[in-house]
Scaffold this active site. Structure first.
Site, PDB file in Angstrom:
ATOM      1  N   HIS A  78      20.941   3.506 -10.070  1.00  0.00           N
ATOM      2  CA  HIS A  78      21.792   2.324 -10.190  1.00  0.00           C
ATOM      3  C   HIS A  78      22.570   2.024  -8.913  1.00  0.00           C
ATOM      4  CE1 HIS A  78      24.854   5.419 -11.542  1.00  0.00           C
ATOM      5  NE2 HIS A  78      25.619   4.683 -10.752  1.00  0.00           N
TER       6      HIS A  78
ATOM      7  N   SER B 277      29.074   7.840  -7.618  1.00  0.00           N
ATOM      8  CA  SER B 277      27.719   7.989  -8.131  1.00  0.00           C
ATOM      9  C   SER B 277      26.755   8.411  -7.038  1.00  0.00           C
ATOM     10  CB  SER B 277      27.224   6.676  -8.738  1.00  0.00           C
ATOM     11  OG  SER B 277      27.602   6.561 -10.075  1.00  0.00           O
TER      12      SER B 277
ATOM     13  N   ASP C 119      17.791   7.986 -13.782  1.00  0.00           N
ATOM     14  CA  ASP C 119      18.838   7.439 -12.909  1.00  0.00           C
ATOM     15  C   ASP C 119      18.851   8.140 -11.553  1.00  0.00           C
ATOM     16  OD1 ASP C 119      20.842   5.674 -12.197  1.00  0.00           O
ATOM     17  OD2 ASP C 119      22.438   6.956 -12.941  1.00  0.00           O
TER      18      ASP C 119
END
Length: 446
Positions: A170, A285, A201
């Protein structure tokens, strides 16, 4: 465009006790983006991409049911599909976070090339191997690509003059260009996206290795213990706070978190993650969760983002991430099986229309087929539109999550699976040989 390096860690101490005196934890402000899933527990992807521009909108559905009798039923089923996950896992639309490719325990990659780069041996050195990942998107046809968001990444290998960065799917999703910022250089490096996978992911980038001096020590998540000290390294809120280190403990192991990969309000995958109370904010992230020796044990990915909740963040275990990274690096994708249908849970069909899908009272539910792809395994096995799949290999299937788990975690390409289904209220069975999904083509089926 230059980013200033974050210097707050240039005097990082080499042991945990000294680190506690200097730690600075940056809390995310409400004006930055933190994505939430809409299941009952309100799990949210930290997505921890610090957004500066709204990403481009993407469509959810690319097919229309038609050409059959019972048009009203078809329309209702389309509506049901819009609010359940029928979007494929790869080349997806909205951003998402997820788990490993399979629940099987993958073999850990123990040795990674480093060439002339040093392998980190402590927290300070590991921070040098954590980089900023900048998602560049063109907002309109008249402008050049601009920064749409920032995240973090881990340099895990250097080989043949190239360095390889592991980050989240993402973080780079939707990017026209990707740039990488290292904390010891003012110059951004152009990155090539070698492969991404929405379900796990994860994404792998390739950059020029000439200026890379340190790669991360990729540890193991196999023998972790609850209460063990860990630290999260990343770029919360963007590059202004690059290489921030926050400290916490492992709060839980083998956590199963429901994930909504396409943001339709319905969980469509379960990801197995490490839980930590180390502060993880937007921009973290793709960064590293490390143990006291600086070895990477997880890839920070998401958190629970609710006003009343503090300190519940999640990281993808490194033992699950590295085999996926290897496949993305060499093959560019994760191949998964498909049966070739578009489907929705029967409980998503309004009650007044369920008479069109008769089932025995003892059948708890099933998946209504909205479309069968021509030439697919389902078509070859004789499945038709409006058939209701109730079991695969003897296991009940009542949701898209159960269907995906059975296909992606308990079956492989080439396997033959037994399908139990109902047509016009009568139970039937058929065998389907699973084929590989073509990730190069956008589709809406399983």
């Amino acid at each position: 465009m230059d980013y200033k390096d974050e210097n707050q860690h240039n005097t990082l101490n080499k042991n945990t006790e000294e680190f506690e005196k200097n730690e600075v934890t940056n809390q995310a402000s409400n004006q930055h983006f933190t994505k939430e899933t809409k299941n009952n527990d309100t799990f949210a992807d930290n997505h921890s991409t610090s957004k500066t521009k709204n990403p481009k909108n993407k469509s959810l559905l690319h097919f229309v049911l038609g050409g059959i009798s019972g048009g009203i039923v078809s329309v209702i089923l389309i509506i049901a599909l819009v609010f359940t996950n029928v979007i494929p896992l790869n080349n997806g639309g909205n951003k998402g976070s997820s788990s490993a490719e399979e629940n099987k325990s993958p073999e850990v990659i123990e040795t990674l090339a480093s060439e002339d780069a040093d392998v980190a041996t402590n927290i300070e050195e590991t921070s040098k191997a954590v980089v900023g990942v900048i998602n560049m998107q063109q907002q309109n046809i008249w402008t050049e690509s601009e920064e749409a968001g920032t995240g973090s990444g881990i340099i895990y290998k250097k080989e043949n003059g190239k360095a390889y960065v592991l980050t989240n799917h993402h973080v780079v999703e939707g990017a026209e260009e990707v740039e990488v910022a290292v904390n010891y250089s003012d110059k951004r490096l152009k990155a090539k996206v070698l492969g991404t996978d929405e379900l796990t992911d994860l994404a792998v980038l390739q950059i020029d290795g000439d200026k890379i001096t340190t790669i991360a020590n990729m540890g193991s998540s196999k023998d972790l213990k609850v209460g063990e000290n860990v630290m999260a390294i990343g770029n919360p809120l963007g590059m202004e706070f690059a290489n921030t280190v926050t400290k916490g403990v492992i709060s839980g192991l083998d956590r199963s978190v429901p994930i909504d990969t396409n943001r339709d309000g319905q969980p469509d995958w379960i990801t197995e993650v490490i839980q930590t109370d180390a502060a993880i904010n937007p921009g973290n992230s793709g960064g590293a969760l490390v143990n006291g020796n600086g070895a990477v044990i997880g890839i920070n990915s998401m958190k629970i983002a609710r006003q009343e909740v503090e300190g519940i963040g999640f990281a993808i275990p490194v033992d699950a991430a590295l085999p996926i990274a290897e496949k993305l690096e060499t093959e560019g994708e994760i191949k998964r099986p498909m049966i070739g249908i578009t489907t929705a849970a029967i409980n998503q069909v309004p009650p007044q229309y369920r008479m069109n899908f008769p089932l025995p009272e003892n059948v708890k539910g099933g998946m209504v087929i909205a479309e069968v792809q021509e030439g697919s395994p389902a078509a070859k096995a004789g499945l038709q539109k409006f058939d209701i799949i109730t079991k695969i290999n003897g296991k009940e299937v009542t949701s898209i999550l159960e269907l995906r788990k059975l296909l992606y975690s308990e079956a492989s390409i080439g396997d033959k699976v037994e399908i139990e289904y109902y047509r016009d209220g009568k139970k039937k069975t058929t065998s389907i040989t699973l084929e590989a999904r073509d990730n190069a083509e956008e589709n809406t089926g399983q």
